[in-house]
Design a protein around this motif. Structure first.
Motif, mmCIF file in Angstrom:
data_model
loop_
_atom_site.group_PDB
_atom_site.id
_atom_site.type_symbol
_atom_site.label_atom_id
_atom_site.label_comp_id
_atom_site.label_asym_id
_atom_site.label_seq_id
_atom_site.Cartn_x
_atom_site.Cartn_y
_atom_site.Cartn_z
ATOM 1 N N ILE A 101 -1.678 6.425 28.346
ATOM 2 C CA ILE A 101 -0.343 6.991 28.567
ATOM 3 C C ILE A 101 0.712 6.197 27.814
ATOM 4 C CG2 ILE A 101 1.442 7.400 30.312
ATOM 5 C CD1 ILE A 101 -0.843 7.933 32.320
ATOM 6 N N VAL A 102 0.644 4.869 27.922
ATOM 7 C CA VAL A 102 1.695 4.007 27.390
ATOM 8 C C VAL A 102 1.556 3.788 25.883
ATOM 9 C CG1 VAL A 102 2.692 1.684 27.516
ATOM 10 C CG2 VAL A 102 1.998 2.863 29.607
ATOM 11 N N VAL A 103 0.291 3.743 25.387
ATOM 12 C CA VAL A 103 0.067 3.391 23.982
ATOM 13 C C VAL A 103 -0.482 4.553 23.163
ATOM 14 C CG1 VAL A 103 -1.150 1.839 22.405
ATOM 15 C CG2 VAL A 103 -0.292 0.974 24.582
ATOM 16 N N THR A 104 -1.637 5.115 23.583
ATOM 17 C CA THR A 104 -2.329 6.087 22.735
ATOM 18 C C THR A 104 -1.465 7.295 22.429
ATOM 19 O OG1 THR A 104 -4.465 5.395 23.613
ATOM 20 C CG2 THR A 104 -4.367 7.520 22.493
ATOM 21 N N ARG A 105 -0.909 7.919 23.432
ATOM 22 C CA ARG A 105 -0.144 9.142 23.180
ATOM 23 C C ARG A 105 1.096 8.896 22.330
ATOM 24 N NH1 ARG A 105 -3.120 10.219 27.713
ATOM 25 N NH2 ARG A 105 -4.039 12.302 27.767
ATOM 26 N N PRO A 106 1.868 7.828 22.558
ATOM 27 C CA PRO A 106 2.963 7.536 21.619
ATOM 28 C C PRO A 106 2.477 7.256 20.197
ATOM 29 C CG PRO A 106 3.337 6.399 23.695
ATOM 30 C CD PRO A 106 1.957 6.983 23.774
ATOM 31 N N MET A 107 1.321 6.618 20.066
ATOM 32 C CA MET A 107 0.774 6.372 18.731
ATOM 33 C C MET A 107 0.414 7.688 18.042
ATOM 34 S SD MET A 107 0.293 3.059 17.664
ATOM 35 C CE MET A 107 -1.335 2.828 16.933
ATOM 36 N N LEU A 108 -0.149 8.628 18.792
ATOM 37 C CA LEU A 108 -0.475 9.930 18.211
ATOM 38 C C LEU A 108 0.787 10.618 17.705
ATOM 39 C CD1 LEU A 108 -3.053 11.355 20.825
ATOM 40 C CD2 LEU A 108 -3.504 9.955 18.809
ATOM 41 N N GLN A 109 1.854 10.494 18.470
ATOM 42 C CA GLN A 109 3.122 11.100 18.064
ATOM 43 C C GLN A 109 3.727 10.390 16.856
ATOM 44 O OE1 GLN A 109 4.610 13.778 19.246
ATOM 45 N NE2 GLN A 109 3.549 14.192 21.192
ATOM 46 N N ALA A 110 3.529 9.080 16.766
ATOM 47 C CA ALA A 110 4.142 8.309 15.689
ATOM 48 C C ALA A 110 3.466 8.529 14.337
ATOM 49 C CB ALA A 110 4.113 6.820 16.031
ATOM 50 N N ALA A 111 2.190 8.876 14.350
ATOM 51 C CA ALA A 111 1.453 9.049 13.095
ATOM 52 C C ALA A 111 2.016 10.224 12.293
ATOM 53 C CB ALA A 111 -0.026 9.269 13.383
ATOM 54 N N ASP A 112 2.004 10.079 10.980
ATOM 55 C CA ASP A 112 2.431 11.190 10.123
ATOM 56 C C ASP A 112 1.382 12.276 10.062
ATOM 57 O OD1 ASP A 112 4.992 10.081 8.930
ATOM 58 O OD2 ASP A 112 3.591 8.476 8.458
ATOM 59 N N SER A 124 0.834 -1.203 0.000
ATOM 60 C CA SER A 124 0.000 0.000 0.000
ATOM 61 C C SER A 124 0.866 1.248 0.000
ATOM 62 C CB SER A 124 -0.925 0.010 1.229
ATOM 63 O OG SER A 124 -1.805 -1.101 1.206
ATOM 64 N N ASP A 125 0.281 2.356 -0.441
ATOM 65 C CA ASP A 125 1.003 3.629 -0.442
ATOM 66 C C ASP A 125 0.862 4.367 0.881
ATOM 67 O OD1 ASP A 125 1.881 3.662 -3.275
ATOM 68 O OD2 ASP A 125 -0.282 3.632 -3.645
ATOM 69 N N ALA A 126 -0.244 4.153 1.580
ATOM 70 C CA ALA A 126 -0.473 4.800 2.867
ATOM 71 C C ALA A 126 -1.435 3.936 3.667
ATOM 72 C CB ALA A 126 -1.032 6.207 2.685
ATOM 73 N N VAL A 127 -1.400 4.121 4.982
ATOM 74 C CA VAL A 127 -2.234 3.337 5.885
ATOM 75 C C VAL A 127 -3.079 4.286 6.722
ATOM 76 C CG1 VAL A 127 -2.274 1.608 7.725
ATOM 77 C CG2 VAL A 127 -0.460 1.543 5.988
ATOM 78 N N VAL A 128 -4.391 4.036 6.736
ATOM 79 C CA VAL A 128 -5.325 4.813 7.560
ATOM 80 C C VAL A 128 -5.758 3.920 8.715
ATOM 81 C CG1 VAL A 128 -7.565 5.964 7.648
ATOM 82 C CG2 VAL A 128 -6.098 6.216 5.627
ATOM 83 N N VAL A 129 -5.436 4.317 9.929
ATOM 84 C CA VAL A 129 -5.690 3.514 11.122
ATOM 85 C C VAL A 129 -6.788 4.173 11.946
ATOM 86 C CG1 VAL A 129 -4.683 2.656 13.278
ATOM 87 C CG2 VAL A 129 -3.322 2.647 11.170
ATOM 88 N N HIS A 130 -7.777 3.365 12.345
ATOM 89 C CA HIS A 130 -8.874 3.866 13.158
ATOM 90 C C HIS A 130 -8.676 3.486 14.620
ATOM 91 C CE1 HIS A 130 -11.687 5.363 10.053
ATOM 92 N NE2 HIS A 130 -11.039 4.500 9.283
ATOM 93 N N ASP A 131 -8.336 4.461 15.404
ATOM 94 C CA ASP A 131 -8.130 4.385 16.852
ATOM 95 C C ASP A 131 -6.821 3.673 17.205
ATOM 96 O OD1 ASP A 131 -10.387 5.832 17.974
ATOM 97 O OD2 ASP A 131 -10.162 4.483 19.674
ATOM 98 N N ALA A 132 -6.186 4.187 18.245
ATOM 99 C CA ALA A 132 -4.807 3.807 18.538
ATOM 100 C C ALA A 132 -4.655 2.560 19.385
ATOM 101 C CB ALA A 132 -4.097 4.973 19.241
ATOM 102 N N LEU A 133 -5.619 2.224 20.226
ATOM 103 C CA LEU A 133 -5.391 1.234 21.274
ATOM 104 C C LEU A 133 -5.483 -0.221 20.833
ATOM 105 C CD1 LEU A 133 -6.908 2.455 24.668
ATOM 106 C CD2 LEU A 133 -4.540 1.916 24.102
ATOM 107 N N TYR A 134 -6.034 -0.491 19.673
ATOM 108 C CA TYR A 134 -6.223 -1.874 19.259
ATOM 109 C C TYR A 134 -4.899 -2.486 18.799
ATOM 110 C CZ TYR A 134 -11.062 -0.486 19.520
ATOM 111 O OH TYR A 134 -12.265 -0.006 19.978
ATOM 112 N N VAL A 135 -4.748 -3.770 19.043
ATOM 113 C CA VAL A 135 -3.504 -4.457 18.691
ATOM 114 C C VAL A 135 -3.240 -4.369 17.192
ATOM 115 C CG1 VAL A 135 -2.345 -6.700 18.641
ATOM 116 C CG2 VAL A 135 -3.628 -5.998 20.679
ATOM 117 N N THR A 136 -4.288 -4.527 16.390
ATOM 118 C CA THR A 136 -4.109 -4.423 14.936
ATOM 119 C C THR A 136 -3.662 -3.018 14.540
ATOM 120 O OG1 THR A 136 -6.517 -4.093 14.825
ATOM 121 C CG2 THR A 136 -5.667 -6.288 14.272
#
Length: 377
Positions: free
Chosen positions: A139-150, A87-99
């Motif tokens: 704290i451990v997952v969601t906020r780092p995921m927000l930072q990691a997203a482009d 894929s050229d880009a990935v759209v992820v819905h919500d940060a907390l799920y393992v997938t």
């Protein structure tokens, strides 16, 4: 361009996040983009318009705690990695799920752009342990995921405030979910009895209160049960499914209508007196926007009534405490009794919703971000 959407379930599961994912995938196709969709294989994938990638998962927590958390196996993880790579880009819905976490890590490894659409923040469960786990996970997952997203999209201003503050600490866009205006709109002529209510004898002087959502704790089912037990002068029409079973409550004024098609749901919106959604931990539930478009007054849990600052005048927000369903039910009861919308106010609310909430608008915004466009309003 090829876009991979990743969500925890397909829309057949009945939740709002997966319904949004489905709408956006179809909009991507309409806009000329190849659209693939990876989600748990717990439910049937879409049969047209989108290339499905069902992931073999187990979901042990939803039935026990009402908390969905599909866990993919090794084969599913490999399939997801292959799809991310092509894929050229990935759209992820919500940060907390393992997938979601796996998709972001894979996208980073393959240098694919990630757009994260965040729907919810904290969920104030009745269980202290679950509340603590949710706070720790954010704290451990969601906020780092927000930072990691482009690129980061919020569908609710209250979720944006809770997770990144005011003023926002990181770039973002606020894009409200859309509605299908061909289905969800005010009645065009004389109202009729919705087909879903055929055979149900409702006294003409009883108000019809509609609930639409998953039958899980966070949606306030305990509050609904307490309210229905105390207000036998109101008929409660419940649309949805889940591990909680309203038919077992033994309340004659509660009707479990099960899952309904969008067309049948629109008829119910137009035939009810108000929508009641006593939920917690929400962003901006899609059902609120659909009800508004049909001209149906809304009583909802705070802070969903403030998710769209432009819509607050039409949404009655109630403080919902899942540890005190009786007290929350009394507040809902008072709100129901005090709610009195004129026909002009209903029409104004519907006009606002139909003008403001449009699937093409959010899809175009997400595609701009996926292509590397501006990532802040």
């Amino acid at each position: 361009m090829r876009i991979l959407t990743v969500s925890h379930f397909y829309e057949a599961h009945g939740g709002g996040i997966e319904r949004v994912a489905g709408h956006l995938c179809r909009q991507f196709r309409y806009l000329g983009v190849q659209a693939a969709w990876a989600a748990s294989d717990a439910d049937p994938p879409p049969v047209a318009d989108v290339e499905p990638l069902p992931l073999a998962c187990i979901n042990p927590t939803e039935r026990v705690m009402g908390l969905p958390m599909p866990l993919p196996g090794a084969r599913a993880i490999r399939a997801l990695a292959r799809e991310v790579r092509r894929s050229d880009a990935v759209v992820v819905h919500d940060a907390l799920y393992v997938t979601s976490i796996l998709a972001v890590l894979m996208a980073k490894a393959y240098r694919k752009r990630v757009v994260l659409i965040q729907h919810i923040a904290d969920i104030p469960f009745s269980s202290r342990m679950l509340r603590s786990l949710m706070a720790l996970a954010n704290i451990v997952v969601t906020r780092p995921m927000l930072q990691a997203a482009d690129a980061l999209v919020f569908i609710s201003d209250t979720v944006r405030h809770e997770l990144v503050g005011t003023p926002a600490r990181i770039p973002h866009q606020l894009l409200f979910n859309g509605i299908d205006s061909a289905i969800f709109h005010p009645a065009g002529g004389m109202s009729s009895v919705p087909e879903a209510l055929a055979g149900i004898a409702i006294p003409p002087d009883f108000r019809r209160v509609l609930f639409v959502g998953r039958y899980v704790e966070k949606k306030g089912l305990a509050v609904l049960r307490a309210l229905a037990a105390s207000r036998r002068d109101i008929v409660f029409l419940l649309v949805g499914s889940g591990p909680i079973h309203p038919r077992k409550w033994g309340l004659g004024n509660v009707y479990d209508l099960g899952a309904q098609s969008p067309q049948a749901l629109a008829e119910l919106y137009r035939g009810a007196d108000l929508l009641l959604l006593p939920s917690v931990g929400e962003g901006f539930p899609l059902v609120i926007q659909e009800a508004m478009a049909c001209g149906l007054p809304v009583v909802c849990g705070e802070p969903s009534n403030r998710a769209d600052p432009g819509a607050t005048e039409w949404l009655c927000g109630i403080a919902i405490d899942l540890t005190d369903p009786e007290g929350s039910a009394r507040r809902c009861s008072d709100a129901i009794d005090s709610l009195a919308f004129t026909s002009a106010e209903r029409a104004a609310m519907a006009r606002y919703a139909l003008a403001q909430y449009e699937w093409g608008k959010i899809a175009r915004g997400v595609l701009t971000l996926a292509r590397g466009g501006a990532d802040q309003l």
